[in-house]
Write an enzyme that holds these catalytic residues in place. Structure first.
Site, short mmCIF file in Angstrom:
data_model
loop_
_atom_site.label_atom_id
_atom_site.label_comp_id
_atom_site.label_asym_id
_atom_site.label_seq_id
_atom_site.Cartn_x
_atom_site.Cartn_y
_atom_site.Cartn_z
N VAL A 120 -0.28 -3.93 -0.91
CA VAL A 120 -0.27 -2.47 -0.97
C VAL A 120 0.98 -1.97 -1.70
CG1 VAL A 120 -0.21 -0.34 0.39
CG2 VAL A 120 -1.66 -2.24 1.13
N CYS A 121 2.11 -2.59 -1.42
CA CYS A 121 3.41 -2.10 -1.90
C CYS A 121 3.48 -1.92 -3.42
CB CYS A 121 4.53 -3.00 -1.41
SG CYS A 121 4.62 -3.08 0.40
N PRO A 122 3.05 -2.88 -4.23
CA PRO A 122 3.21 -2.67 -5.68
C PRO A 122 2.38 -1.52 -6.22
CG PRO A 122 1.97 -4.68 -5.26
CD PRO A 122 2.49 -4.20 -3.94
N GLU A 146 2.00 1.42 -4.80
CA GLU A 146 2.82 2.62 -4.61
C GLU A 146 4.03 2.61 -5.53
OE1 GLU A 146 2.93 3.59 0.00
OE2 GLU A 146 3.91 1.70 -0.49
N ILE A 147 4.70 1.49 -5.60
CA ILE A 147 5.91 1.39 -6.41
C ILE A 147 5.59 1.71 -7.87
CG2 ILE A 147 7.74 -0.16 -7.22
CD1 ILE A 147 7.31 -1.69 -4.50
#
Length: 180
Positions: free
Chosen positions: A49-51, A53-54
């Protein structure tokens, strides 16, 4: 957890700004003030999920700059893990903002966003004004990504210093309260 109106804590963190190891690392501290700032935290590097958003914060970077606002992404991974992830993940290679390492978990603890079960930063976002006052806080479940466009919308609303109705967008009319 710190709330609206609290001062954002002092910090001194290592950051990664480039995928080139010779110019990758920078120091970022609490003295970077006098501008609006967005701090967004993610739980772990090398996740799914994190990449997403980043990368989206990266895509909107110029719009944040147009509003005199700096963006800082933060996790509890080390600056070396950030560098390796940046080198491995295409959508992170050219990020225009620093990925900060809170490996000692001092900032996450000071903010009250250290997840007790996982020992990592929760998926939290803070908008901090030019006087270092927290003006917006949002935390989502570790499994649910946030919407960077909504963070930008809220920043726009905060910067009007006016009353902004539901779904207000930059350029819309703000509310005018008259007392009779």
């Amino acid at each position: 957890m710190l709330k609206i109106g609290d001062l954002f804590p002092e910090f001194n963190l290592k950051g990664v700004i480039s995928e080139n190891i010779k110019e990758a690392f920078i120091d970022v501290n609490h003295q970077t003030k006098n501008k609006w700032r967005v701090f967004f935290f993610w739980p772990k590097d090398f996740t799914f999920v994190c990449p997403t958003e980043i990368a989206e914060f990266g895509n909107l970077h110029s719009e944040f700059l147009d509003r005199d606002t700096d963006i800082f992404g933060v996790s509890t991974d080390s600056e070396f893990v950030h560098l390796a992830w940046k080198q491995q993940k295409d959508e992170l290679k050219n990020l225009p903002f620093a990925m900060l390492s809170d490996i000692k978990r001092e900032l996450s603890q000071a903010l009250g966003i250290l997840d007790a079960n996982e020992g990592v930063a929760q998926r939290a976002t803070f908008i901090v004004d030019q006087t270092n006052v927290i003006r917006f806080v949002m935390v989502t479940d570790l499994n649910v990504g946030r919407n960077p466009k909504e963070v930008l919308r809220v920043l726009d609303a905060l910067q009007t210093d006016e009353l902004c109705p539901c779904n207000w967008q930059k350029g819309d009319t703000t509310l005018n309260v008259s007392v009779n």
